[in-house]
Design a protein around this motif. Structure first.
Motif, PDB file in Angstrom:
ATOM      1  N   ILE A  93      70.606  58.781  41.347  1.00 60.37           N
ATOM      2  CA  ILE A  93      71.653  59.530  42.296  1.00 60.37           C
ATOM      3  C   ILE A  93      72.408  57.791  43.113  1.00 60.37           C
ATOM      4  CG2 ILE A  93      71.035  59.811  44.260  1.00 60.37           C
ATOM      5  CD1 ILE A  93      69.462  61.653  43.930  1.00 60.37           C
ATOM      6  N   LEU A  94      73.395  57.767  43.556  1.00 60.17           N
ATOM      7  CA  LEU A  94      73.567  56.350  44.070  1.00 60.17           C
ATOM      8  C   LEU A  94      74.550  55.978  44.733  1.00 60.17           C
ATOM      9  CD1 LEU A  94      77.194  57.038  41.292  1.00 60.17           C
ATOM     10  CD2 LEU A  94      75.338  55.099  40.564  1.00 60.17           C
ATOM     11  N   THR A  95      74.325  55.408  45.588  1.00 58.46           N
ATOM     12  CA  THR A  95      73.918  54.432  46.733  1.00 58.46           C
ATOM     13  C   THR A  95      75.770  54.883  47.074  1.00 58.46           C
ATOM     14  OG1 THR A  95      74.506  52.444  46.256  1.00 58.46           O
ATOM     15  CG2 THR A  95      72.577  53.099  45.998  1.00 58.46           C
ATOM     16  N   GLU A  96      75.777  55.083  48.749  1.00 53.87           N
ATOM     17  CA  GLU A  96      76.496  55.282  49.059  1.00 53.87           C
ATOM     18  C   GLU A  96      78.264  54.014  49.414  1.00 53.87           C
ATOM     19  OE1 GLU A  96      78.371  56.138  54.082  1.00 53.87           O
ATOM     20  OE2 GLU A  96      76.477  56.386  53.894  1.00 53.87           O
ATOM     21  N   THR A  97      77.208  52.665  49.153  1.00 53.48           N
ATOM     22  CA  THR A  97      77.965  51.658  49.046  1.00 53.48           C
ATOM     23  C   THR A  97      78.368  52.039  48.030  1.00 53.48           C
ATOM     24  OG1 THR A  97      76.714  50.423  50.536  1.00 53.48           O
ATOM     25  CG2 THR A  97      77.960  48.958  49.122  1.00 53.48           C
ATOM     26  N   PHE A 140      85.208  64.352  41.955  1.00 46.87           N
ATOM     27  CA  PHE A 140      85.589  63.222  42.584  1.00 46.87           C
ATOM     28  C   PHE A 140      83.940  63.185  43.513  1.00 46.87           C
ATOM     29  CE2 PHE A 140      90.215  64.751  43.384  1.00 46.87           C
ATOM     30  CZ  PHE A 140      90.633  62.591  42.411  1.00 46.87           C
ATOM     31  N   VAL A 141      83.935  61.916  43.166  1.00 42.26           N
ATOM     32  CA  VAL A 141      82.052  61.816  44.092  1.00 42.26           C
ATOM     33  C   VAL A 141      82.315  61.607  44.939  1.00 42.26           C
ATOM     34  CG1 VAL A 141      80.322  60.101  43.439  1.00 42.26           C
ATOM     35  CG2 VAL A 141      81.145  61.076  41.433  1.00 42.26           C
ATOM     36  N   SER A 142      81.667  61.321  45.973  1.00 48.69           N
ATOM     37  CA  SER A 142      81.260  61.625  47.192  1.00 48.69           C
ATOM     38  C   SER A 142      79.724  60.857  47.209  1.00 48.69           C
ATOM     39  CB  SER A 142      81.396  62.301  48.805  1.00 48.69           C
ATOM     40  OG  SER A 142      80.112  63.237  47.790  1.00 48.69           O
ATOM     41  N   SER A 143      79.579  59.984  48.283  1.00 39.62           N
ATOM     42  CA  SER A 143      78.243  59.611  48.635  1.00 39.62           C
ATOM     43  C   SER A 143      77.220  60.776  48.762  1.00 39.62           C
ATOM     44  CB  SER A 143      77.633  58.968  50.584  1.00 39.62           C
ATOM     45  OG  SER A 143      78.584  59.738  51.141  1.00 39.62           O
ATOM     46  N   GLY A 148      81.494  66.121  45.929  1.00 35.30           N
ATOM     47  CA  GLY A 148      82.879  65.457  46.165  1.00 35.30           C
ATOM     48  C   GLY A 148      83.425  66.650  46.069  1.00 35.30           C
ATOM     49  N   ALA A 149      85.575  66.813  45.945  1.00 34.84           N
ATOM     50  CA  ALA A 149      85.549  67.953  46.138  1.00 34.84           C
ATOM     51  C   ALA A 149      85.485  67.934  44.878  1.00 34.84           C
ATOM     52  CB  ALA A 149      87.351  67.054  46.885  1.00 34.84           C
ATOM     53  N   VAL A 150      85.958  69.184  44.655  1.00 35.91           N
ATOM     54  CA  VAL A 150      86.221  69.991  43.984  1.00 35.91           C
ATOM     55  C   VAL A 150      87.867  69.618  43.211  1.00 35.91           C
ATOM     56  CG1 VAL A 150      85.579  72.112  42.483  1.00 35.91           C
ATOM     57  CG2 VAL A 150      84.492  71.421  43.749  1.00 35.91           C
ATOM     58  N   ILE A 151      87.538  69.279  41.479  1.00 40.25           N
ATOM     59  CA  ILE A 151      88.923  69.325  41.227  1.00 40.25           C
ATOM     60  C   ILE A 151      89.242  70.681  40.181  1.00 40.25           C
ATOM     61  CG2 ILE A 151      90.769  68.821  39.146  1.00 40.25           C
ATOM     62  CD1 ILE A 151      88.839  65.664  40.284  1.00 40.25           C
ATOM     63  N   LEU A 152      88.573  71.289  39.374  1.00 39.37           N
ATOM     64  CA  LEU A 152      88.625  71.956  38.383  1.00 39.37           C
ATOM     65  C   LEU A 152      87.063  72.896  37.585  1.00 39.37           C
ATOM     66  CD1 LEU A 152      90.497  72.938  36.225  1.00 39.37           C
ATOM     67  CD2 LEU A 152      89.894  71.328  34.307  1.00 39.37           C
ATOM     68  N   GLN A 153      86.733  74.160  37.859  1.00 38.73           N
ATOM     69  CA  GLN A 153      85.851  75.115  36.903  1.00 38.73           C
ATOM     70  C   GLN A 153      86.673  76.050  36.234  1.00 38.73           C
ATOM     71  OE1 GLN A 153      84.960  76.593  41.090  1.00 38.73           O
ATOM     72  NE2 GLN A 153      83.258  75.571  40.770  1.00 38.73           N
ATOM     73  N   LEU A 193      92.681  62.030  45.295  1.00 35.47           N
ATOM     74  CA  LEU A 193      91.902  62.282  46.349  1.00 35.47           C
ATOM     75  C   LEU A 193      92.420  61.356  47.765  1.00 35.47           C
ATOM     76  CD1 LEU A 193      88.843  63.149  47.003  1.00 35.47           C
ATOM     77  CD2 LEU A 193      88.476  60.954  47.612  1.00 35.47           C
ATOM     78  N   GLN A 194      92.985  63.579  48.685  1.00 33.37           N
ATOM     79  CA  GLN A 194      93.251  61.958  50.160  1.00 33.37           C
ATOM     80  C   GLN A 194      92.797  62.647  51.043  1.00 33.37           C
ATOM     81  OE1 GLN A 194      97.955  63.677  51.515  1.00 33.37           O
ATOM     82  NE2 GLN A 194      98.296  61.871  49.857  1.00 33.37           N
ATOM     83  N   GLN A 195      91.996  62.426  52.174  1.00 32.80           N
ATOM     84  CA  GLN A 195      92.123  62.902  53.230  1.00 32.80           C
ATOM     85  C   GLN A 195      90.799  63.956  52.753  1.00 32.80           C
ATOM     86  OE1 GLN A 195      94.927  64.089  55.484  1.00 32.80           O
ATOM     87  NE2 GLN A 195      94.963  62.151  56.877  1.00 32.80           N
ATOM     88  N   GLY A 196      89.702  63.149  51.920  1.00 28.13           N
ATOM     89  CA  GLY A 196      88.281  64.072  51.105  1.00 28.13           C
ATOM     90  C   GLY A 196      89.192  65.152  50.486  1.00 28.13           C
ATOM     91  N   LYS A 197      89.774  66.022  50.034  1.00 32.99           N
ATOM     92  CA  LYS A 197      90.608  67.428  49.675  1.00 32.99           C
ATOM     93  C   LYS A 197      91.274  66.488  47.677  1.00 32.99           C
ATOM     94  CE  LYS A 197      91.155  70.193  53.218  1.00 32.99           C
ATOM     95  NZ  LYS A 197      90.336  70.837  52.584  1.00 32.99           N
ATOM     96  N   ALA A 198      91.165  66.877  47.058  1.00 32.72           N
ATOM     97  CA  ALA A 198      91.614  66.895  45.748  1.00 32.72           C
ATOM     98  C   ALA A 198      93.198  67.405  45.656  1.00 32.72           C
ATOM     99  CB  ALA A 198      91.214  67.649  44.756  1.00 32.72           C
TER     100      ALA A 198
END
Length: 217
Positions: A93-97, A140-143, A148-153, A193-198
């Motif tokens: 689990i990665l830190t927000e920083t 995409f990875v978020s905190s 994070g925004a899903v790209i592909l499933q 990634l733009q404004q939280g969207k893929a």
């Protein structure tokens, strides 16, 4: 010019191998600058050595805090100046920083059809929930973990005879198809990634991502 990437792993590195194979086959124009694992015995490091890719073991157990480990990891990654960081079974689990430092240029693959079944033990949880299908998501990875925004499933039906192991094998096969594809899109500057969207080719991907089919390229 090949897109420079760094791959982070914790285990066998089968998704790393898929990236190596597609790169060698000319299907993926990336240069894997380094492979880094938080576990020295991860088999993925052997895959990197065999492919003559610089590789490092950086144990989180040698650091007093999550923040200290992430800072050391960030410094190691940045030595290679990657355009993209690829989490391929990196079980931390990665830190927000850390996640903010790589915002918009770090991908993860998660074995569920997000937003369902974030976290661990996804295959058994999907069976226990009596889901009709299960699958995998690239995002995409978020905190926030697995948010994070899903790209592909990609999805697969859950058979009455499936158990967690058999379902995991089905999902792994899907992973090795869609993860290189998402990396390919990024390397070709089609995915951002733009404004939280893929966005792919300037079009916003739906929050549930794009379902993989054979026509995608």
């Amino acid at each position: 010019m090949s897109c420079p990437i760094v791959v982070l792993i914790s285990g066998s590195g089968s998704n790393l191998q898929a990236l190596i194979d597609q790169s060698l086959q000319g299907k993926l124009d990336v240069e894997i600058k380094a492979v880094i694992s938080n576990k020295a015995d991860a088999f993925g490091l052997e895959r990197a050595k065999k492919a003559n890719i610089p590789n490092h073991a950086l144990s989180h157990k040698e650091f007093e805090s999550r923040e200290a480990f992430d800072l050391a990891l960030q410094e190691l990654i940045d030595q290679y100046q990657p355009k993209l960081v690829v989490l391929a079974g990196f079980m931390r689990i990665l830190t927000e920083t850390f996640t903010q430092h790589y915002e918009g240029r770090m991908l993860n693959i998660h074995p569920s059809l997000l937003p369902k079944f974030k976290g661990l033990n996804t295959h058994q949880r999907a069976i226990d929930a009596q889901e009709a299908e299960h699958g995998v998501s690239v995002h995409f990875v978020s905190s926030e973990l697995d948010a994070g925004a899903v790209i592909l499933q990609a999805s697969t039906p859950i058979a009455a005879t499936d158990n967690a192991d058999s379902l995991a094998q089905k999902v792994h096969a899907l992973e090795h198809v869609i993860y290189p594809l998402a990396v390919k899109w990024f390397s070709e500057e089609r995915l951002i990634l733009q404004q939280g969207k893929a966005l792919l080719d300037g079009e916003t991907l739906e929050e549930t991502g794009v379902r993989y089919h054979q026509g995608l390229n």
